[in-house]
Enzyme design. Sequence first.
Site, PDB file in Angstrom:
ATOM      1  N   GLU A 121       0.823  -1.205   0.000  1.00  0.00           N
ATOM      2  CA  GLU A 121       0.000   0.000   0.000  1.00  0.00           C
ATOM      3  C   GLU A 121       0.864   1.265   0.000  1.00  0.00           C
ATOM      4  OE1 GLU A 121      -4.071  -0.071   1.581  1.00  0.00           O
ATOM      5  OE2 GLU A 121      -3.225  -1.413   3.115  1.00  0.00           O
ATOM      6  N   GLU A 141      -5.192  -9.145   3.034  1.00  0.00           N
ATOM      7  CA  GLU A 141      -6.039  -8.907   4.204  1.00  0.00           C
ATOM      8  C   GLU A 141      -7.273  -9.808   4.241  1.00  0.00           C
ATOM      9  OE1 GLU A 141      -3.634  -5.137   3.725  1.00  0.00           O
ATOM     10  OE2 GLU A 141      -4.543  -6.649   2.421  1.00  0.00           O
TER      11      GLU A 141
END
Length: 269
Positions: A121, A141
Amino acid sequence: MTTRPVTVDVDTTDDAAGLALVTVDHPPLNLYDQALHEALRDAVAELERVRPRAALVRAEGKVVSGGVDVKQIFHPMAQAGDVDRGTRYFDELVDLGRRIHRLPFPTVFAAHGLTLTWAFEVALACDLIVASPRASFGLIEATVGLTPAMGGTQRLAERAGPGRARLLVMTGGRFGAEELERWGVVDRLLPAEGFDDAARELAASLAAGPTRAHAATKEILRHLAEGGLEAAHRVTPGAAGQLFATADLQNAMASFVEQGHGKATFRGE
């Protein structure tokens, strides 16, 4: 002596003047825990304060990151069903990603190995991602019932399209650097041998360039992403026009007239 998980070192040597090296070094796997969270937040604040001419984000160790320390960060929230705490934490993460994305100078992320979750990210929040063919990436995730929450999903969609963002995020898989280069997620592959030096050389070349013009480019592209083509059109005249007041443009124009193309040097002024 304990080493900070993230450090910022501004290189002032002649061949890399003004290049900030942001190094993640939190062995053994550079997992995102509270210490790394605070250190990354401090590093971004330092970049905002110092305003180097470019920044290279890199990591020590065999992997860039193995992901998040789930036991420390997420398990207590999950056990308590603490929606408010989780929302506040993710709000901090989104703000952190936004601040990285809006830094007014070129940012390069160097991935030499496995790059999971938060590290991916952060890479997506940077301007350029360079990777070794040995690198792999994942927003995993979903494997613990979460979704990426630093802005990675939307930035991935901006680079590769919503369909591929859904594939990568929903499967929770790992994707190789060569495949992600074909998708437009990785901007350039660099040889594994000498990777760190090659990444520094690229970032140093940006630091040596017209960084005020680079900042204008970033502003235009940010408005394109946030508001579409017309929004980018609206800011382009002012962003480009202001460059005529910079010493870099004035000197580069004089150099072009007197010596021809490619002879100009830039000082970020």
